[in-house]
Design an enzyme around this catalytic site. Sequence first.
Site, mmCIF file in Angstrom:
data_model
loop_
_atom_site.group_PDB
_atom_site.id
_atom_site.type_symbol
_atom_site.label_atom_id
_atom_site.label_comp_id
_atom_site.label_asym_id
_atom_site.label_seq_id
_atom_site.Cartn_x
_atom_site.Cartn_y
_atom_site.Cartn_z
ATOM 1 C CB CYS A 170 -0.864 -2.583 9.068
ATOM 2 S SG CYS A 170 0.255 -1.415 8.251
ATOM 3 C CD GLU A 202 -1.299 -2.216 2.275
ATOM 4 O OE1 GLU A 202 -0.142 -2.656 2.066
ATOM 5 O OE2 GLU A 202 -2.033 -2.636 3.182
#
Length: 153
Positions: free
Chosen positions: A87, A59
């Site tokens: 996360c 990401e």
Amino acid sequence: MTGRDDQSPMALALAEARAGAAAGEVPVGAVLVDGGNGRIVASAHNQVERLADPTAHAEMLVLRAGAAALATPRLGQCDLYVTLEPCAMCAQAMAFARIRRLYFGAPDPKGGGVEHGARIFSQPTCHHRPEIYGGLGEGEAAALLRDFFRARR
């Protein structure tokens, strides 16, 4: 959601995850899509081991590449597809980037920061909350992770 085929970016994210696994990385893939025209802006898999960088999550890499490609730190017209629930670090970066929509595959009860753990987008201090769609490609994403970790135990 739009009428376009939202499986296509997730299929590419899954392909990225498989490439990451082949390189010895935790198999997580991400794809950044321009929500206005459906064009793929960036794609990546985890590169934590290769780059010796604890922040080199898929990401983070696509957010960096997307911001560079579009020459802006704000990606408000972009959608992010990722094979695993992000996360807390990645979720916060998405909030800072003002991602329009987040699509993710498998949930991450242990390390997730969206529907589990810190629940970044639910915090009163979070200044931007993307639309969130979980479970897209969940079965394949979960199987990639399960197989990867099973082979290492």
